[in-house]
Write a protein that holds these residues in place. Structure first.
Motif, PDB file in Angstrom:
ATOM      1  N   ASN A  44       0.827  -1.208   0.000  1.00  0.00           N
ATOM      2  CA  ASN A  44       0.000   0.000   0.000  1.00  0.00           C
ATOM      3  C   ASN A  44       0.865   1.262   0.000  1.00  0.00           C
ATOM      4  O   ASN A  44       0.885   2.025   0.968  1.00  0.00           O
ATOM      5  CB  ASN A  44      -0.941  -0.021   1.210  1.00  0.00           C
ATOM      6  CG  ASN A  44      -1.870   1.178   1.222  1.00  0.00           C
ATOM      7  OD1 ASN A  44      -2.081   1.820   0.203  1.00  0.00           O
ATOM      8  ND2 ASN A  44      -2.416   1.480   2.392  1.00  0.00           N
ATOM      9  N   ARG A  45       1.589   1.437  -1.100  1.00  0.00           N
ATOM     10  CA  ARG A  45       2.438   2.613  -1.264  1.00  0.00           C
ATOM     11  C   ARG A  45       2.376   3.065  -2.712  1.00  0.00           C
ATOM     12  O   ARG A  45       2.614   2.282  -3.622  1.00  0.00           O
ATOM     13  CB  ARG A  45       3.894   2.282  -0.921  1.00  0.00           C
ATOM     14  CG  ARG A  45       4.128   2.153   0.564  1.00  0.00           C
ATOM     15  CD  ARG A  45       4.186   3.506   1.209  1.00  0.00           C
ATOM     16  NE  ARG A  45       3.985   3.415   2.651  1.00  0.00           N
ATOM     17  CZ  ARG A  45       3.987   4.457   3.454  1.00  0.00           C
ATOM     18  NH1 ARG A  45       4.172   5.670   2.978  1.00  0.00           N
ATOM     19  NH2 ARG A  45       3.794   4.312   4.736  1.00  0.00           N
ATOM     20  N   CYS A  46       2.066   4.326  -2.926  1.00  0.00           N
ATOM     21  CA  CYS A  46       2.025   4.854  -4.284  1.00  0.00           C
ATOM     22  C   CYS A  46       3.456   5.113  -4.776  1.00  0.00           C
ATOM     23  O   CYS A  46       4.262   5.704  -4.040  1.00  0.00           O
ATOM     24  CB  CYS A  46       1.235   6.152  -4.302  1.00  0.00           C
ATOM     25  SG  CYS A  46       1.097   6.849  -5.958  1.00  0.00           S
ATOM     26  N   PRO A  88       0.264   6.014   1.378  1.00  0.00           N
ATOM     27  CA  PRO A  88      -0.828   5.050   1.199  1.00  0.00           C
ATOM     28  C   PRO A  88      -1.812   5.525   0.135  1.00  0.00           C
ATOM     29  O   PRO A  88      -1.989   6.732  -0.071  1.00  0.00           O
ATOM     30  CB  PRO A  88      -1.499   5.008   2.574  1.00  0.00           C
ATOM     31  CG  PRO A  88      -0.486   5.542   3.528  1.00  0.00           C
ATOM     32  CD  PRO A  88       0.326   6.533   2.750  1.00  0.00           C
ATOM     33  N   LEU A  89      -2.501   4.592  -0.502  1.00  0.00           N
ATOM     34  CA  LEU A  89      -3.360   4.947  -1.632  1.00  0.00           C
ATOM     35  C   LEU A  89      -4.793   5.280  -1.243  1.00  0.00           C
ATOM     36  O   LEU A  89      -5.412   6.137  -1.856  1.00  0.00           O
ATOM     37  CB  LEU A  89      -3.415   3.769  -2.631  1.00  0.00           C
ATOM     38  CG  LEU A  89      -2.194   3.562  -3.509  1.00  0.00           C
ATOM     39  CD1 LEU A  89      -1.180   2.699  -2.805  1.00  0.00           C
ATOM     40  CD2 LEU A  89      -2.579   2.942  -4.819  1.00  0.00           C
ATOM     41  N   ARG A 132     -10.935   1.061   0.623  1.00  0.00           N
ATOM     42  CA  ARG A 132     -11.324   1.654  -0.658  1.00  0.00           C
ATOM     43  C   ARG A 132     -10.075   1.955  -1.492  1.00  0.00           C
ATOM     44  O   ARG A 132      -9.480   3.027  -1.368  1.00  0.00           O
ATOM     45  CB  ARG A 132     -12.161   2.921  -0.436  1.00  0.00           C
ATOM     46  CG  ARG A 132     -13.516   2.642   0.185  1.00  0.00           C
ATOM     47  CD  ARG A 132     -14.372   1.700  -0.651  1.00  0.00           C
ATOM     48  NE  ARG A 132     -14.606   2.214  -1.988  1.00  0.00           N
ATOM     49  CZ  ARG A 132     -15.664   2.958  -2.316  1.00  0.00           C
ATOM     50  NH1 ARG A 132     -16.574   3.248  -1.439  1.00  0.00           N
ATOM     51  NH2 ARG A 132     -15.786   3.400  -3.560  1.00  0.00           N
ATOM     52  N   TYR A 133      -9.721   0.998  -2.326  1.00  0.00           N
ATOM     53  CA  TYR A 133      -8.556   1.122  -3.202  1.00  0.00           C
ATOM     54  C   TYR A 133      -8.953   1.185  -4.671  1.00  0.00           C
ATOM     55  O   TYR A 133      -8.119   1.489  -5.517  1.00  0.00           O
ATOM     56  CB  TYR A 133      -7.622  -0.077  -3.007  1.00  0.00           C
ATOM     57  CG  TYR A 133      -7.022  -0.123  -1.623  1.00  0.00           C
ATOM     58  CD1 TYR A 133      -5.782   0.448  -1.356  1.00  0.00           C
ATOM     59  CD2 TYR A 133      -7.710  -0.720  -0.570  1.00  0.00           C
ATOM     60  CE1 TYR A 133      -5.235   0.420  -0.091  1.00  0.00           C
ATOM     61  CE2 TYR A 133      -7.180  -0.754   0.703  1.00  0.00           C
ATOM     62  CZ  TYR A 133      -5.945  -0.182   0.935  1.00  0.00           C
ATOM     63  OH  TYR A 133      -5.420  -0.205   2.200  1.00  0.00           O
ATOM     64  N   LEU A 134     -10.216   0.851  -4.966  1.00  0.00           N
ATOM     65  CA  LEU A 134     -10.643   0.724  -6.360  1.00  0.00           C
ATOM     66  C   LEU A 134     -11.574   1.857  -6.763  1.00  0.00           C
ATOM     67  O   LEU A 134     -12.248   2.467  -5.933  1.00  0.00           O
ATOM     68  CB  LEU A 134     -11.357  -0.610  -6.568  1.00  0.00           C
ATOM     69  CG  LEU A 134     -10.503  -1.860  -6.302  1.00  0.00           C
ATOM     70  CD1 LEU A 134     -11.360  -3.113  -6.423  1.00  0.00           C
ATOM     71  CD2 LEU A 134      -9.325  -1.918  -7.263  1.00  0.00           C
ATOM     72  N   SER A 135     -11.618   2.107  -8.074  1.00  0.00           N
ATOM     73  CA  SER A 135     -12.588   3.052  -8.616  1.00  0.00           C
ATOM     74  C   SER A 135     -13.997   2.504  -8.391  1.00  0.00           C
ATOM     75  O   SER A 135     -14.174   1.315  -8.106  1.00  0.00           O
ATOM     76  CB  SER A 135     -12.320   3.246 -10.109  1.00  0.00           C
ATOM     77  OG  SER A 135     -12.338   1.995 -10.775  1.00  0.00           O
ATOM     78  N   ILE A 168      -7.268   0.573  -9.784  1.00  0.00           N
ATOM     79  CA  ILE A 168      -6.806   0.953  -8.457  1.00  0.00           C
ATOM     80  C   ILE A 168      -6.554   2.459  -8.527  1.00  0.00           C
ATOM     81  O   ILE A 168      -5.980   2.950  -9.508  1.00  0.00           O
ATOM     82  CB  ILE A 168      -5.495   0.224  -8.105  1.00  0.00           C
ATOM     83  CG1 ILE A 168      -5.699  -1.290  -8.134  1.00  0.00           C
ATOM     84  CG2 ILE A 168      -4.970   0.675  -6.746  1.00  0.00           C
ATOM     85  CD1 ILE A 168      -4.398  -2.082  -8.183  1.00  0.00           C
ATOM     86  N   ILE A 169      -6.953   3.178  -7.492  1.00  0.00           N
ATOM     87  CA  ILE A 169      -6.817   4.636  -7.494  1.00  0.00           C
ATOM     88  C   ILE A 169      -5.961   5.078  -6.313  1.00  0.00           C
ATOM     89  O   ILE A 169      -6.161   4.619  -5.192  1.00  0.00           O
ATOM     90  CB  ILE A 169      -8.202   5.317  -7.340  1.00  0.00           C
ATOM     91  CG1 ILE A 169      -9.176   4.841  -8.412  1.00  0.00           C
ATOM     92  CG2 ILE A 169      -8.056   6.844  -7.358  1.00  0.00           C
ATOM     93  CD1 ILE A 169      -8.905   5.345  -9.791  1.00  0.00           C
ATOM     94  N   CYS A 170      -5.042   5.988  -6.563  1.00  0.00           N
ATOM     95  CA  CYS A 170      -4.375   6.674  -5.467  1.00  0.00           C
ATOM     96  C   CYS A 170      -5.121   7.983  -5.234  1.00  0.00           C
ATOM     97  O   CYS A 170      -5.205   8.821  -6.132  1.00  0.00           O
ATOM     98  CB  CYS A 170      -2.907   6.958  -5.775  1.00  0.00           C
ATOM     99  SG  CYS A 170      -2.123   7.900  -4.442  1.00  0.00           S
ATOM    100  N   TYR A 171      -5.640   8.145  -4.035  1.00  0.00           N
ATOM    101  CA  TYR A 171      -6.480   9.304  -3.777  1.00  0.00           C
ATOM    102  C   TYR A 171      -5.688  10.567  -3.484  1.00  0.00           C
ATOM    103  O   TYR A 171      -6.262  11.638  -3.352  1.00  0.00           O
ATOM    104  CB  TYR A 171      -7.503   8.982  -2.686  1.00  0.00           C
ATOM    105  CG  TYR A 171      -8.598   8.112  -3.253  1.00  0.00           C
ATOM    106  CD1 TYR A 171      -9.681   8.673  -3.913  1.00  0.00           C
ATOM    107  CD2 TYR A 171      -8.510   6.728  -3.200  1.00  0.00           C
ATOM    108  CE1 TYR A 171     -10.659   7.889  -4.482  1.00  0.00           C
ATOM    109  CE2 TYR A 171      -9.478   5.926  -3.771  1.00  0.00           C
ATOM    110  CZ  TYR A 171     -10.555   6.519  -4.410  1.00  0.00           C
ATOM    111  OH  TYR A 171     -11.512   5.727  -4.991  1.00  0.00           O
ATOM    112  N   ALA A 172      -4.363  10.458  -3.407  1.00  0.00           N
ATOM    113  CA  ALA A 172      -3.562  11.672  -3.200  1.00  0.00           C
ATOM    114  C   ALA A 172      -3.616  12.571  -4.435  1.00  0.00           C
ATOM    115  O   ALA A 172      -3.924  13.762  -4.334  1.00  0.00           O
ATOM    116  CB  ALA A 172      -2.124  11.310  -2.862  1.00  0.00           C
TER     117      ALA A 172
END
Ligand code: FES
Length: 110
Positions: A43-45, A51-52, A58-61, A67-71
């Protein structure tokens, strides 16, 4: 040594779950099931090493296809972890070795 993450049937198609196998106080790995295939990633972008997820599990669209990184909104393919959109284009999430045993998803070399 392998660490048990969860019963495999908790991991539903198109969804993801986060885990803290080392007891660090936050989820350091996540697993997903996409197209029937289970994948486990660190769990590292690759962009800024953060973390994503935007909240627990909640890692997916919304459609479960990325998979989405919300940063910063990077998008990754669920099978390979390759970034196909965003600031880390072409880089990859770190895939982690895992196996299924007696109906449980196990993380290898934990
Ligand atoms: S830290 Fe993930 S897209 Fe920037």
């Amino acid at each position: 040594m392998a660490i048990a993450l969860c019963p495999l049937d908790r991991l539903v198609e198109g969804q993801s779950l986060g885990f803290d196998p080392q007891g660090e106080g936050s989820d350091t790995v996540f697993a997903l099931r996409h197209g029937g295939q289970v994948r486990v990633f660190r769990n590292r972008c690759p962009h800024l090493d953060v973390p994503l997820q935007y909240r627990k599990d909640r890692y997916l669209s919304a459609d479960g296809q990325r998979i989405i990184c919300y940063a910063h909104g990077a998008q990754f393919l669920p099978h390979t972890g390759e970034c196909i959109h965003g600031p880390c284009l072409g880089e990859r999430l770190q895939a982690l070795a895992h196996r299924v045993e007696d109906g449980w998803l196990l993380l290898e070399h934990a």
